[in-house]
Design an enzyme around this catalytic site. Structure first.
Site, PDB file in Angstrom:
ATOM      1  N   ASP A  13       0.822  -1.221   0.000  1.00  0.00           N
ATOM      2  CA  ASP A  13       0.000   0.000   0.000  1.00  0.00           C
ATOM      3  C   ASP A  13       0.851   1.264   0.000  1.00  0.00           C
ATOM      4  O   ASP A  13       0.443   2.301   0.519  1.00  0.00           O
ATOM      5  CB  ASP A  13      -0.962   0.025   1.207  1.00  0.00           C
ATOM      6  CG  ASP A  13      -1.743  -1.260   1.354  1.00  0.00           C
ATOM      7  OD1 ASP A  13      -2.332  -1.691   0.355  1.00  0.00           O
ATOM      8  OD2 ASP A  13      -1.761  -1.842   2.450  1.00  0.00           O
ATOM      9  N   LYS A  16       2.273   2.080  -5.113  1.00  0.00           N
ATOM     10  CA  LYS A  16       2.958   1.525  -6.277  1.00  0.00           C
ATOM     11  C   LYS A  16       2.206   1.808  -7.572  1.00  0.00           C
ATOM     12  O   LYS A  16       2.818   1.973  -8.627  1.00  0.00           O
ATOM     13  CB  LYS A  16       3.141   0.014  -6.108  1.00  0.00           C
ATOM     14  CG  LYS A  16       4.139  -0.382  -5.036  1.00  0.00           C
ATOM     15  CD  LYS A  16       4.420  -1.871  -5.040  1.00  0.00           C
ATOM     16  CE  LYS A  16       3.225  -2.699  -4.645  1.00  0.00           C
ATOM     17  NZ  LYS A  16       2.805  -2.494  -3.239  1.00  0.00           N
ATOM     18  N   GLY A  40      -3.833  -4.869  -4.699  1.00  0.00           N
ATOM     19  CA  GLY A  40      -4.345  -4.054  -5.791  1.00  0.00           C
ATOM     20  C   GLY A  40      -3.581  -2.771  -6.006  1.00  0.00           C
ATOM     21  O   GLY A  40      -2.866  -2.292  -5.124  1.00  0.00           O
ATOM     22  N   HIS A  41      -3.737  -2.249  -7.208  1.00  0.00           N
ATOM     23  CA  HIS A  41      -3.212  -0.939  -7.556  1.00  0.00           C
ATOM     24  C   HIS A  41      -4.382  -0.063  -7.985  1.00  0.00           C
ATOM     25  O   HIS A  41      -5.297  -0.527  -8.667  1.00  0.00           O
ATOM     26  CB  HIS A  41      -2.234  -1.021  -8.736  1.00  0.00           C
ATOM     27  CG  HIS A  41      -0.987  -1.797  -8.451  1.00  0.00           C
ATOM     28  ND1 HIS A  41      -0.362  -1.779  -7.226  1.00  0.00           N
ATOM     29  CD2 HIS A  41      -0.238  -2.601  -9.241  1.00  0.00           C
ATOM     30  CE1 HIS A  41       0.719  -2.537  -7.289  1.00  0.00           C
ATOM     31  NE2 HIS A  41       0.811  -3.053  -8.492  1.00  0.00           N
ATOM     32  N   GLN A 225       1.886  -6.488  -2.889  1.00  0.00           N
ATOM     33  CA  GLN A 225       2.216  -6.418  -1.465  1.00  0.00           C
ATOM     34  C   GLN A 225       3.517  -5.646  -1.232  1.00  0.00           C
ATOM     35  O   GLN A 225       3.868  -4.787  -2.024  1.00  0.00           O
ATOM     36  CB  GLN A 225       2.303  -7.831  -0.863  1.00  0.00           C
ATOM     37  CG  GLN A 225       0.974  -8.553  -0.760  1.00  0.00           C
ATOM     38  CD  GLN A 225       0.704  -9.476  -1.915  1.00  0.00           C
ATOM     39  OE1 GLN A 225       1.605  -9.939  -2.583  1.00  0.00           O
ATOM     40  NE2 GLN A 225      -0.557  -9.758  -2.164  1.00  0.00           N
TER      41      GLN A 225
END
Length: 431
Positions: A13, A16, A40-41, A225
């Site tokens: 988090d 990225k 997720g992004h 991650q």
């Protein structure tokens, strides 16, 4: 010109998505090398928000995007994510997406086992805090040599026997948990119903990447991650089920480690984590609440509220070493705007002794106490700054202190979620 690996240097988090999107416009290929749809992004492009959990970030910009063999793929989640992007006007075809034919598949029985274990652990106070998406059990089957892989969808004659083998293991587990067994027909139907939608994307990824490397293509490797969730180097057992450090980019894609090039560690200007596990600098006061609210700290995939705390230089210094980080992208500096003073953890006290890294022992991790240095904050806004001259003097001092304490330079500095609000110090592709 070099290839670039992007890794999170904390517990994930770190922002990225924005950095990978910023880099992907300059890359020819974007490769996911580990994890699944449990991370997720969020990409914001021209005011439109795209939430990706399995597809590489380059897909939104039409770059050749590759899901490597180190990723575990839920085929139904993949098809749903492709459909969602299609609804936003992004067409995902085999021209822009390739999936390693030897990537492991996540099945419904993996998701169910994940949930059953978390429920049982909740009752004993030992839960890990997984996303219940079946990631861990799928990796277990991969290592146990009983996994169903993408290539198996193309050969129904051998698929049936492989389903029998995986069910022998899982049904024994389910009986032990007091759960009904899963039928052979259920899994076969689950796989055959999605095979035609997945198979057009399959590829011998190691060969594709080797050819592209020889042609001089710029390859961007993105992980999910963060380094502190690595199965070996993270805060075990409160970790993910794969290696998240930069070395996995080679193993998870089939590229040799000599081809990796620049290692960019995405690093948040404070610290957050989702789920259970140690967090030495966690704040349970109004400052922690301030960071969470101002930083919009909620998980992209789960929506879970993130725990917030001061920047932990000791942990990031550890990540710099385990990843071989060349430089960092420091994100969310603007969230610190307005705080009168800031603290940075430089080490820990453990049973009366000072140590400079987080110990591997779970019991010791629970006992460490952070040692802080205190810096003066700044009142001015850093939002949207695109040069050092736009930053308050104290903000620059904070950044320089971070660099010194972690032993790595800042290559990029992000001052808002907007893609162009980035100060470029070093171009990773040209380093």
């Amino acid at each position: 010109m070099t290839n670039v690996v992007v890794v999170g240097s904390q517990w994930g988090d770190e922002g990225k998505g924005k950095i990978v999107d910023w880099l992907s416009e300059r890359a020819d290929i974007v490769v996911r090398f580990q994890g699944g749809h449990n991370a997720g992004h969020t990409l914001v492009i021209d005011g439109v928000s795209y939430k990706l959990s399995l597809l590489p970030s380059g897909i939104v910009r039409g770059k050749l995007s590759v899901i490597g063999n180190g990723v575990v793929v839920d085929p139904h989640a993949l098809v749903a994510e492709i459909a969602k992007l299609d609804g936003q006007g992004v067409k995902v075809t085999p021209d822009v997406l390739r999936i390693a034919d030897n990537a492991t598949l996540i099945l419904s029985l993996h998701r169910e086992l994940d949930g059953l274990r978390e429920d049982a652990a909740s009752n004993t106070g030992t839960k890990i805090g997984t996303t219940r998406r079946g990631i861990g059990p799928a990796y277990e089957d991969k290592v146990g040599r009983r996994a169903i892989r993408v290539m198996d969808l193309a050969d129904l004659d051998t698929l049936s026997a492989k389903v029998d083998r995986i069910l022998t293991h899982h049904n024994a587990l389910r009986r032990g948990l007091g759960e009904p067994e899963v039928s052979h027909e259920t899994i076969m139907q689950e796989l055959t119903s999605v095979a035609e939608q997945v198979l057009p994307f399959r590829e011998t990824v190691w060969e594709l990447l080797d050819k592209e490397r020889r042609k001089g293509s710029r390859i961007l490797f993105e992980g999910a991650q963060g380094s502190l969730l690595d199965i070996d180097h993270g805060t075990y057992p409160f970790v993910t089920s794969s290696n998240t450090v930069a070395g996995q980019a080679a193993a998870g894609s089939g590229m040799g480690p000599g081809s990796l090039g620049y290692i960019l560690g995405i690093t948040k200007a404070y610290t957050t984590r989702v789920g259970e596990g140690p967090f030495p600098t966690e704040l349970h006061d109004e400052i922690g609440q301030f960071l969470g609210e101002k930083g919009h700290e909620f998980g992209t995939v789960t929506g879970r509220k993130r725990r917030c705390g001061w920047f932990d230089a000791a942990l990031v210094r550890q990540s710099v070493a385990t990843n071989g980080i060349t430089g960092i992208a420091l994100t969310k500096l603007d969230v610190l705007d307005g705080l009168e003073e800031l603290k940075i953890c430089v080490g820990y006290m453990l049973d009366g002794q000072r140590i400079d890294h987080l110990p591997a022992s779970q019991a010791a991790q629970a006992r460490v106490e952070p040692i802080y240095v205190t810096l003066e904050g700044w009142k001015e806004s850093t939002v949207g700054a695109r040069s050092w001259a736009d930053l308050p003097a104290q903000a620059i001092k904070y950044v320089r202190q971070v660099e010194e304490l972690i032993g790595a330079p800042v290559a990029l500095l992000s001052t808002s979620p907007e893609r162009d609000d980035t100060i470029l110090v070093t171009d990773p592709f040209e380093d």
